[in-house]
Scaffold this active site. Structure first.
Site, PDB file in Angstrom:
ATOM      1  N   CYS A 306       0.810  -1.221   0.000  1.00  0.00           N
ATOM      2  CA  CYS A 306       0.000   0.000   0.000  1.00  0.00           C
ATOM      3  C   CYS A 306       0.844   1.273   0.000  1.00  0.00           C
ATOM      4  CB  CYS A 306      -0.971  -0.013   1.173  1.00  0.00           C
ATOM      5  SG  CYS A 306      -0.213   0.046   2.822  1.00  0.00           S
ATOM      6  N   HIS A 354      -2.531   1.156   6.783  1.00  0.00           N
ATOM      7  CA  HIS A 354      -2.944   1.051   5.380  1.00  0.00           C
ATOM      8  C   HIS A 354      -3.169   2.448   4.823  1.00  0.00           C
ATOM      9  CE1 HIS A 354      -4.323  -1.009   1.810  1.00  0.00           C
ATOM     10  NE2 HIS A 354      -5.392  -0.230   1.772  1.00  0.00           N
ATOM     11  N   HIS A 366      -5.841   1.779  -4.403  1.00  0.00           N
ATOM     12  CA  HIS A 366      -4.937   1.249  -3.373  1.00  0.00           C
ATOM     13  C   HIS A 366      -4.537  -0.181  -3.690  1.00  0.00           C
ATOM     14  CE1 HIS A 366      -8.076  -0.942  -0.601  1.00  0.00           C
ATOM     15  NE2 HIS A 366      -8.505  -0.927  -1.843  1.00  0.00           N
TER      16      HIS A 366
END
Length: 394
Positions: A306, A354, A366
């Site tokens: 990420c 994240h 993402h």
């Protein structure tokens, strides 16, 4: 006359027929086994909701360990460069020390040849530390200027060499500790992912289908929330535009923040046209990565985790972001979710493990999790409470 036969134990009746006791017991056992077979899956196995939650938790724990791995890897790289630099410096200073020692040795040899007895300069070659040299100050008084200069050079080189050796030793120790952190984080990632795979492998085909249905319902709810956020943002922009027009009609001119894509408040700076231009480049890069696999610790070009994706996307726009989510969250200005603009970073979970790249209308690009690919998804993909913050990085 009384009967001498033993009376029989009454049996149960099945369809009006009396059965022996043994047959009754057998029938009862069959019934119990049948009930047990029906109940077993629900008795000692977790529900699908529990499996889904546990797998999600394992993925988040793996992602948390991934960010720790990323941090340790980056730190290891820097420390290894520092150690290499120090070792090179130690080698160079050791060479200079040896040269200074050789010069002192030449003076000592000359004194031996002239029959001067124990040479003054030789005592310094026996010294183990710079302090040993200074403890022999009376010897310095008997030396020539060149001898004193040689001693000074020797002491300086010895002092600096010892200092650099100590620094190198400490840096090596720190590097070893960081490498241990790196190894621990890597092992944790592998363990969490293995546990998640094991849980999923135990599901039947029917359970996997039901789990997919649960995930689909979550995605539908996330899409609904994203559409709601898009409506809120559109209404806010419309209200701000109307406010600017009214201010202009009253002679007040356009209000601050009337640039391209601006939304903001007194506490939140608007995204100006220069930011919008950079964000467009970052988003163009991110869109080009859609479909590439999530791989923990990866920074491209074939795969990403990420924070590796967001770092690479903003690098394409000429903006340097730190490697990890822990550092990226501090690399800009925090804005409310309602004022998120394309290009902003969306961070998730209390431990900030994240991140995604906001593209507008409640959506982001993402790298989601192991087994998935870079994709567009609602910022509410894991529920509204999962959103930690929105950060404008440039």
């Amino acid at each position: 006359m009384a009967s001498h036969r033993k009376s029989r134990t009454p049996g149960a009746r099945v369809a009006g027929i009396r059965t022996p006791a043994l047959a009754t017991a057998a029938l009862t056992s069959v019934a119990l086994l049948s009930q047990t077979a029906d109940a077993a899956p629900g008795d000692d196995r977790p529900s699908l909701e529990e499996v889904e939650k546990k797998v999600g938790d394992l993925y988040r724990q793996a992602e948390s360990a991934t960010e720790k791995y990323n941090a340790a890897k980056e730190k290891t790289t820097k420390q290894r460069k520092q150690v290499d630099t120090l070792l090179d410096d130690v080698a160079q200073r050791t060479q200079k020390l040896n040269e200074a020692r050789a010069e002192l040795g030449s003076y000592a040899a000359a004194q031996y040849r002239t029959g001067a007895g124990m040479p003054d300069t030789a005592t310094f070659l026996l010294a183990q530390t710079p302090q040993d040299v200074f403890d022999q100050r009376q010897v310095l008084d008997r030396m020539t200027g060149r001898q004193k200069a040689a001693v000074d050079d020797y002491v300086t080189q010895q002092t600096e060499t010892m200092k650099k050796r100590q620094e190198a030793t400490e840096s090596l120790r720190t590097l070893t500790e960081t490498q241990g952190d790196l190894k621990t984080a890597k092992a944790t990632v592998h363990k969490k992912l293995a546990d998640a795979r094991e849980l999923l492998s135990e599901l039947t085909a029917e359970e996997k289908a039901r789990l997919a249905a649960i995930e689909k319902r979550k995605q539908q709810e996330a899409a609904r929330k994203a559409a709601e956020l898009a409506r809120q943002q559109a209404a806010q922009e419309q209200a701000e535009q109307q406010e600017r027009e009214e201010a202009a009609q009253q002679g007040g001119g356009s209000s601050e923040g009337s640039g391209s894509g601006s939304t903001g408040s007194a506490d939140t700076p608007p995204a100006d046209s220069s930011y919008a231009a950079k964000a467009e480049k970052a988003l163009a890069f991110a869109r080009a990565q859609i479909g590439k696999p999530y791989v923990w610790g990866a920074t491209g070009p074939g795969s990403y985790d990420c924070s590796g994706l967001t770092q690479a996307a903003w690098k394409a726009a000429g903006v340097s972001l730190p490697r990890t989510t822990y550092d990226q969250v501090n690399a800009g200005t925090t804005v409310p979710v309602s004022q998120a603009q394309p290009g902003d970073l969306v961070f998730f979970y209390d431990d900030v493990t994240h991140v995604g790249l906001y593209i507008g209308n409640g959506m982001m690009i993402h790298a989601p999790k192991p087994g998935a690919y870079v994709r567009e998804e609602s910022v509410y993909y894991d529920g509204e409470s999962a959103i930690h913050s929105i950060v404008r990085p440039a």
